[in-house]
Design a protein around this motif. Structure first.
Motif, PDB file in Angstrom:
ATOM      1  N   GLN A 161      -1.921 -21.853 -35.369  1.00  0.00           N
ATOM      2  CA  GLN A 161      -1.394 -20.570 -35.837  1.00  0.00           C
ATOM      3  C   GLN A 161      -2.283 -19.977 -36.928  1.00  0.00           C
ATOM      4  OE1 GLN A 161       0.787 -20.113 -33.184  1.00  0.00           O
ATOM      5  NE2 GLN A 161       1.844 -18.881 -34.728  1.00  0.00           N
ATOM      6  N   LEU A 162      -2.759 -20.841 -37.818  1.00  0.00           N
ATOM      7  CA  LEU A 162      -3.650 -20.357 -38.872  1.00  0.00           C
ATOM      8  C   LEU A 162      -5.003 -19.924 -38.299  1.00  0.00           C
ATOM      9  CD1 LEU A 162      -2.889 -23.038 -41.615  1.00  0.00           C
ATOM     10  CD2 LEU A 162      -2.286 -20.600 -41.694  1.00  0.00           C
ATOM     11  N   GLN A 163      -5.494 -20.668 -37.318  1.00  0.00           N
ATOM     12  CA  GLN A 163      -6.757 -20.289 -36.678  1.00  0.00           C
ATOM     13  C   GLN A 163      -6.660 -18.926 -35.996  1.00  0.00           C
ATOM     14  OE1 GLN A 163      -7.482 -23.956 -34.314  1.00  0.00           O
ATOM     15  NE2 GLN A 163      -9.530 -23.919 -35.266  1.00  0.00           N
ATOM     16  N   ALA A 164      -5.463 -18.601 -35.519  1.00  0.00           N
ATOM     17  CA  ALA A 164      -5.268 -17.293 -34.889  1.00  0.00           C
ATOM     18  C   ALA A 164      -5.497 -16.151 -35.874  1.00  0.00           C
ATOM     19  CB  ALA A 164      -3.861 -17.192 -34.290  1.00  0.00           C
ATOM     20  N   GLY A 165      -5.410 -16.447 -37.164  1.00  0.00           N
ATOM     21  CA  GLY A 165      -5.697 -15.450 -38.189  1.00  0.00           C
ATOM     22  C   GLY A 165      -7.168 -15.348 -38.524  1.00  0.00           C
ATOM     23  N   GLY A 166      -8.008 -16.104 -37.812  1.00  0.00           N
ATOM     24  CA  GLY A 166      -9.444 -16.014 -38.016  1.00  0.00           C
ATOM     25  C   GLY A 166      -9.985 -16.967 -39.053  1.00  0.00           C
ATOM     26  N   LEU A 167      -9.171 -17.892 -39.551  1.00  0.00           N
ATOM     27  CA  LEU A 167      -9.637 -18.836 -40.558  1.00  0.00           C
ATOM     28  C   LEU A 167     -10.483 -19.931 -39.914  1.00  0.00           C
ATOM     29  CD1 LEU A 167      -6.387 -19.338 -42.679  1.00  0.00           C
ATOM     30  CD2 LEU A 167      -8.316 -17.821 -43.160  1.00  0.00           C
ATOM     31  N   THR A 168     -11.473 -20.398 -40.658  1.00  0.00           N
ATOM     32  CA  THR A 168     -12.276 -21.529 -40.206  1.00  0.00           C
ATOM     33  C   THR A 168     -11.463 -22.810 -40.335  1.00  0.00           C
ATOM     34  OG1 THR A 168     -13.190 -21.977 -42.394  1.00  0.00           O
ATOM     35  CG2 THR A 168     -14.356 -20.357 -41.044  1.00  0.00           C
ATOM     36  N   LEU A 169     -11.960 -23.899 -39.742  1.00  0.00           N
ATOM     37  CA  LEU A 169     -11.265 -25.181 -39.862  1.00  0.00           C
ATOM     38  C   LEU A 169     -11.160 -25.619 -41.321  1.00  0.00           C
ATOM     39  CD1 LEU A 169     -12.479 -27.454 -36.922  1.00  0.00           C
ATOM     40  CD2 LEU A 169     -10.179 -26.564 -37.346  1.00  0.00           C
ATOM     41  N   SER A 170     -12.238 -25.404 -42.075  1.00  0.00           N
ATOM     42  CA  SER A 170     -12.193 -25.782 -43.494  1.00  0.00           C
ATOM     43  C   SER A 170     -11.135 -24.988 -44.233  1.00  0.00           C
ATOM     44  CB  SER A 170     -13.563 -25.556 -44.136  1.00  0.00           C
ATOM     45  OG  SER A 170     -14.531 -26.402 -43.572  1.00  0.00           O
ATOM     46  N   GLU A 171     -11.040 -23.701 -43.933  1.00  0.00           N
ATOM     47  CA  GLU A 171     -10.042 -22.850 -44.583  1.00  0.00           C
ATOM     48  C   GLU A 171      -8.636 -23.227 -44.138  1.00  0.00           C
ATOM     49  OE1 GLU A 171     -13.004 -18.948 -45.041  1.00  0.00           O
ATOM     50  OE2 GLU A 171     -11.678 -19.145 -43.309  1.00  0.00           O
ATOM     51  N   CYS A 172      -8.492 -23.588 -42.867  1.00  0.00           N
ATOM     52  CA  CYS A 172      -7.184 -24.036 -42.370  1.00  0.00           C
ATOM     53  C   CYS A 172      -6.759 -25.328 -43.079  1.00  0.00           C
ATOM     54  CB  CYS A 172      -7.236 -24.273 -40.861  1.00  0.00           C
ATOM     55  SG  CYS A 172      -7.333 -22.758 -39.880  1.00  0.00           S
ATOM     56  N   LYS A 173      -7.695 -26.261 -43.229  1.00  0.00           N
ATOM     57  CA  LYS A 173      -7.395 -27.528 -43.904  1.00  0.00           C
ATOM     58  C   LYS A 173      -6.947 -27.266 -45.342  1.00  0.00           C
ATOM     59  CE  LYS A 173      -9.423 -32.105 -44.688  1.00  0.00           C
ATOM     60  NZ  LYS A 173      -9.160 -32.238 -46.130  1.00  0.00           N
ATOM     61  N   GLN A 174      -7.665 -26.344 -45.997  1.00  0.00           N
ATOM     62  CA  GLN A 174      -7.315 -26.005 -47.367  1.00  0.00           C
ATOM     63  C   GLN A 174      -5.922 -25.385 -47.437  1.00  0.00           C
ATOM     64  OE1 GLN A 174     -10.103 -23.309 -49.133  1.00  0.00           O
ATOM     65  NE2 GLN A 174      -9.092 -23.262 -51.126  1.00  0.00           N
ATOM     66  N   ALA A 175      -5.617 -24.508 -46.458  1.00  0.00           N
ATOM     67  CA  ALA A 175      -4.311 -23.850 -46.441  1.00  0.00           C
ATOM     68  C   ALA A 175      -3.176 -24.827 -46.159  1.00  0.00           C
ATOM     69  CB  ALA A 175      -4.314 -22.729 -45.393  1.00  0.00           C
ATOM     70  N   LEU A 176      -3.465 -25.887 -45.376  1.00  0.00           N
ATOM     71  CA  LEU A 176      -2.444 -26.877 -45.049  1.00  0.00           C
ATOM     72  C   LEU A 176      -2.171 -27.833 -46.218  1.00  0.00           C
ATOM     73  CD1 LEU A 176      -3.480 -27.766 -41.395  1.00  0.00           C
ATOM     74  CD2 LEU A 176      -1.378 -26.610 -42.097  1.00  0.00           C
ATOM     75  N   GLU A 177      -3.178 -28.048 -47.036  1.00  0.00           N
ATOM     76  CA  GLU A 177      -3.074 -29.073 -48.066  1.00  0.00           C
ATOM     77  C   GLU A 177      -2.738 -28.527 -49.443  1.00  0.00           C
ATOM     78  OE1 GLU A 177      -6.819 -31.044 -47.840  1.00  0.00           O
ATOM     79  OE2 GLU A 177      -6.296 -32.175 -46.010  1.00  0.00           O
ATOM     80  N   ALA A 178      -2.831 -27.206 -49.609  1.00  0.00           N
ATOM     81  CA  ALA A 178      -2.586 -26.643 -50.935  1.00  0.00           C
ATOM     82  C   ALA A 178      -2.042 -25.225 -50.791  1.00  0.00           C
ATOM     83  CB  ALA A 178      -3.881 -26.639 -51.748  1.00  0.00           C
ATOM     84  N   LYS A 179      -1.790 -24.594 -51.915  1.00  0.00           N
ATOM     85  CA  LYS A 179      -1.304 -23.226 -51.924  1.00  0.00           C
ATOM     86  C   LYS A 179      -2.370 -22.290 -51.368  1.00  0.00           C
ATOM     87  CE  LYS A 179       0.905 -19.856 -55.010  1.00  0.00           C
ATOM     88  NZ  LYS A 179       1.340 -19.590 -56.404  1.00  0.00           N
ATOM     89  N   LEU A 180      -1.937 -21.293 -50.636  1.00  0.00           N
ATOM     90  CA  LEU A 180      -2.877 -20.349 -50.031  1.00  0.00           C
ATOM     91  C   LEU A 180      -3.777 -19.728 -51.089  1.00  0.00           C
ATOM     92  CD1 LEU A 180      -0.590 -18.441 -47.485  1.00  0.00           C
ATOM     93  CD2 LEU A 180      -2.464 -19.997 -46.932  1.00  0.00           C
ATOM     94  N   ASP A 181      -5.072 -19.651 -50.781  1.00  0.00           N
ATOM     95  CA  ASP A 181      -6.050 -19.007 -51.652  1.00  0.00           C
ATOM     96  C   ASP A 181      -6.179 -17.545 -51.207  1.00  0.00           C
ATOM     97  OD1 ASP A 181      -8.350 -17.998 -52.877  1.00  0.00           O
ATOM     98  OD2 ASP A 181      -9.310 -19.969 -52.937  1.00  0.00           O
ATOM     99  N   ARG A 182      -5.613 -16.655 -51.986  1.00  0.00           N
ATOM    100  CA  ARG A 182      -5.587 -15.237 -51.573  1.00  0.00           C
ATOM    101  C   ARG A 182      -6.992 -14.624 -51.539  1.00  0.00           C
ATOM    102  NH1 ARG A 182      -0.600 -13.224 -51.258  1.00  0.00           N
ATOM    103  NH2 ARG A 182      -1.385 -11.087 -51.378  1.00  0.00           N
ATOM    104  N   THR A 183      -7.881 -15.125 -52.350  1.00  0.00           N
ATOM    105  CA  THR A 183      -9.253 -14.614 -52.324  1.00  0.00           C
ATOM    106  C   THR A 183      -9.912 -14.916 -50.985  1.00  0.00           C
ATOM    107  OG1 THR A 183      -9.459 -14.884 -54.717  1.00  0.00           O
ATOM    108  CG2 THR A 183     -11.504 -14.682 -53.457  1.00  0.00           C
TER     109      THR A 183
END
Length: 390
Positions: free
Chosen positions: A52-74
């Motif tokens: 679902q996160l990848q569908a937003g265009g995030l890379t795997l590294s960004e998806c991992k970061q989003a899964l493990e911590a608070k979303l980075d709005r930047t």
């Protein structure tokens, strides 16, 4: 619990993809006593959330970061900006491909292509089935290859009813001729149209005259009038392109080009035609110029689209000198010369718009007439009488 093959089937992914996810720390399978990797329900849901996160265009590294911590709005804002740029690019591609297939306007695209790569653009048009005349008409008139045939049909329906095909008058032509410092013997009238200047040159000189235009109807009309006036022994009408004139260097002592150099470009025309003159031969060429340093926004916008190479007189004088000519005289075409062309044009356009109110050609002509009526004086045709320097 799921073995890796079962988890892959549930998620629609390959076994190698899941192994790669595990290597990146996105999964944590554990070995059963029989050696198989086993994954739990949480692993299944974690990958589904990842998708679902990848569908937003995030890379795997960004998806991992989003899964493990608070979303980075930047990070999210940066990714959103990139996606918006990609969408805009794709939309441009979609618009162009649709237009090339005939489902939209190509006017802006043709204009840009002609500005960036004029020779390649014309060659490409010829590959699409347009001959040189049609390519030039497309550049200056229809501006859209998908609408070209219908546009030119409407355009010619108007112009075949007109005597003059551009601003001009016998008075202005004669005035320019008086500045030629010798009695010409061989004259070439380039882009002669229906030949009003040709006839005056024939009656005011004893020269042998060749009149060239690429429009067959105009050449036929001129030939008929010349025969009626007994001028056909000294004047030869010829249907040919001004971009490839079939004459040897030094063939003429006078070239005449009223309102036609723009087709090639003023500077290109000077350089292409100069070799046709004998030493100290003369060229009379007219061109649309700015007569004011700060023209109205509407007039500037109109001519920027219709004639991007339009310049002030001073800029043309520099180009003339650089091309190997000196100026014998130059003057602005009279308002009467404009009226003699635009008044009949206006009447014919108005009549035909009653029957075809949506015609692109007629609407374009109506816009040009409006610019002429409101802003003539900010621009005009300048007649330049030049002599070749050697």
């Amino acid at each position: 619990m799921y073995r890796i093959s079962e988890l892959a089937a549930q998620l629609g992914l390959s076994r190698s993809t899941l192994l790669y996810y595990e290597k990146r720390g996105l999964l944590s399978g554990r070995r059963a006593s029989n050696g198989y990797r086993l994954y739990g329900e949480l692993d299944l849901q974690k990958v589904r959330l990842l998708q679902q996160l990848q569908a937003g265009g995030l890379t795997l590294s960004e998806c991992k970061q989003a899964l493990e911590a608070k979303l980075d709005r930047t990070v999210l804002s940066h990714r959103l900006a990139e996606l918006e740029a990609e969408i805009a690019h794709k939309q441009q591609a979609h618009t162009l491909l649709s237009a090339l297939l005939g489902h939209g306007s190509l006017r802006d695209w043709h204009a840009q292509a002609d500005k960036l790569a004029p020779d390649a653009h014309r060659h490409w048009l010829e590959q699409q089935g347009f001959d040189e005349q049609q390519a030039l008409y497309l550049k200056w008139l229809s501006k859209d290859m998908n609408e070209h045939d219908s546009y030119m049909a409407d355009f010619m329906a108007v112009f075949h009813q007109l005597e003059r095909w551009g601003p001009g008058s016998n008075t202005d032509t004669h005035k320019a001729l008086t500045h030629v410092p010798f009695a010409p013997q061989t004259v070439l009238d380039i882009g002669c149209g229906k030949g009003f200047a040709t006839e005056l040159l024939a009656t005011q000189t004893q020269a042998q005259i060749t009149a060239v235009d690429n429009e067959t109807q105009a050449i036929d009309s001129l030939a008929q009038r010349l025969k009626q006036q007994g001028l056909d022994k000294r004047v030869t009408p010829l249907c040919a392109s001004m971009t490839a004139l079939p004459f040897a260097p030094g063939s003429f002592d006078l070239l005449w080009a009223e309102s036609s150099a723009y087709i090639m470009g003023f500077e290109a025309a000077l350089n292409a035609w100069r070799p046709l003159l004998r030493p100290a031969g003369c060229l009379m060429v007219s061109d649309l110029v700015w007569l004011q340093d700060t023209p109205s926004e509407q007039a500037s916008a109109f001519w920027q689209q219709e004639y991007p190479d339009m310049h002030a007189i001073a800029a043309r004088l520099v180009q003339i000198e650089q091309a190997g000519f000196r100026v014998l005289a130059h003057f602005t075409l009279s308002q009467q010369a404009w009226a003699d062309y635009y008044e009949p044009l206006k009447a014919e356009v108005k009549k035909q718009l009653n029957h075809q109110p949506e015609s692109a050609a007629l609407l374009d002509m109506a816009r040009e007439i409006a610019i002429y009526e409101q802003y003539l004086g900010e621009f005009g045709y300048q007649m330049f009488v030049l002599q070749r320097t050697d």
